[in-house]
Design a protein around this motif. Sequence first.
Motif, PDB file in Angstrom:
ATOM      1  N   GLU A  13      33.267  65.621  18.419  1.00 45.10           N
ATOM      2  CA  GLU A  13      32.747  64.487  17.652  1.00 45.10           C
ATOM      3  C   GLU A  13      33.616  63.238  17.790  1.00 45.10           C
ATOM      4  OE1 GLU A  13      35.830  66.357  15.086  1.00 45.10           O
ATOM      5  OE2 GLU A  13      34.220  67.117  16.384  1.00 45.10           O
ATOM      6  N   ALA A  65      28.493  66.888  17.893  1.00 49.40           N
ATOM      7  CA  ALA A  65      28.830  65.557  18.430  1.00 49.40           C
ATOM      8  C   ALA A  65      27.637  64.617  18.313  1.00 49.40           C
ATOM      9  CB  ALA A  65      29.283  65.694  19.877  1.00 49.40           C
ATOM     10  N   LYS A  66      27.271  64.319  17.098  1.00 49.39           N
ATOM     11  CA  LYS A  66      26.072  63.509  16.867  1.00 49.39           C
ATOM     12  C   LYS A  66      26.244  62.058  17.293  1.00 49.39           C
ATOM     13  CE  LYS A  66      24.388  66.427  13.110  1.00 49.39           C
ATOM     14  NZ  LYS A  66      23.969  66.513  11.699  1.00 49.39           N
ATOM     15  N   GLU A  67      27.490  61.579  17.317  1.00 42.20           N
ATOM     16  CA  GLU A  67      27.733  60.182  17.677  1.00 42.20           C
ATOM     17  C   GLU A  67      28.163  60.013  19.133  1.00 42.20           C
ATOM     18  OE1 GLU A  67      26.992  57.810  15.559  1.00 42.20           O
ATOM     19  OE2 GLU A  67      26.447  59.328  14.076  1.00 42.20           O
ATOM     20  N   SER A  68      28.392  61.105  19.827  1.00 45.22           N
ATOM     21  CA  SER A  68      28.870  61.024  21.213  1.00 45.22           C
ATOM     22  C   SER A  68      27.705  60.932  22.193  1.00 45.22           C
ATOM     23  CB  SER A  68      29.716  62.261  21.552  1.00 45.22           C
ATOM     24  OG  SER A  68      30.793  62.401  20.652  1.00 45.22           O
TER      25      SER A  68
END
Length: 250
Positions: free
Chosen positions: A177, A203-206
Amino acid sequence: MLLSVRSIASLLLLGGVVIFGVVGSFILGHLGHNFNECMNLINSIYFTVVTLSTVGYGDIVPITPIGKIFVVILIVFGMGAFLTALTSISGDIASKRILDLTSKLEKIEEEMSKVKVLLIGGGGVNISLAENFEKEKLKYVLLLSDKTEAEKLSEKGIKAYAINLISEDEIRKFHPEKVKSIIVDMQNSSDMLYVILILTELAKESNIITIVHNEDLEKRLESVKKIKDIKIINPSKQVANELLSLLQEK
């Protein structure tokens, strides 16, 4: 220090009990007929070790009340000293392993805080990227399932780690993440799909980039794009298209 003060003290206590057993049985053997055998030094050492180890062959035994009382005292103190030493040393070993693991995790966390790209899988694209990133001094980490391959790459200076790639807990240790981009390039299509599903949660933002090598996996990943926007790259298809364009130009 390899052993703690407590462990050293417990070993000294155990040694003291052994000396007590050897000297005591030797003296009792010479003060009277307290044992069924002549208690010379060898027999005294043998009797003490056999008694404290709870083997108890029964070939040398006390035959008088004084001898029996001595053996009871030896067993009680001997077992106590042995268990204390065992517990202390086991605790030291466990503590050292915990410290080593903690140190390793802290090192990984420190390294991952600087990492910009996380490469997952030992596909050709990821290996090539790792080599180029190393030359360009870019911050990256390469995760592989093959320990031998990871060790070989590490010897070349590549920041490679061997883990169970289909374990969420193992991947979580590398803080996906926190990285900007994740590139997944694995040979096993099923494992790769599973890893990507894990990453969609961790890793929702990657930015997740997948390197696929067959159209079947590419189609299956299209369904994942409904959950998270991932980029799918098929090198074989791109090469084929480029070659086709070159041939058409000629």
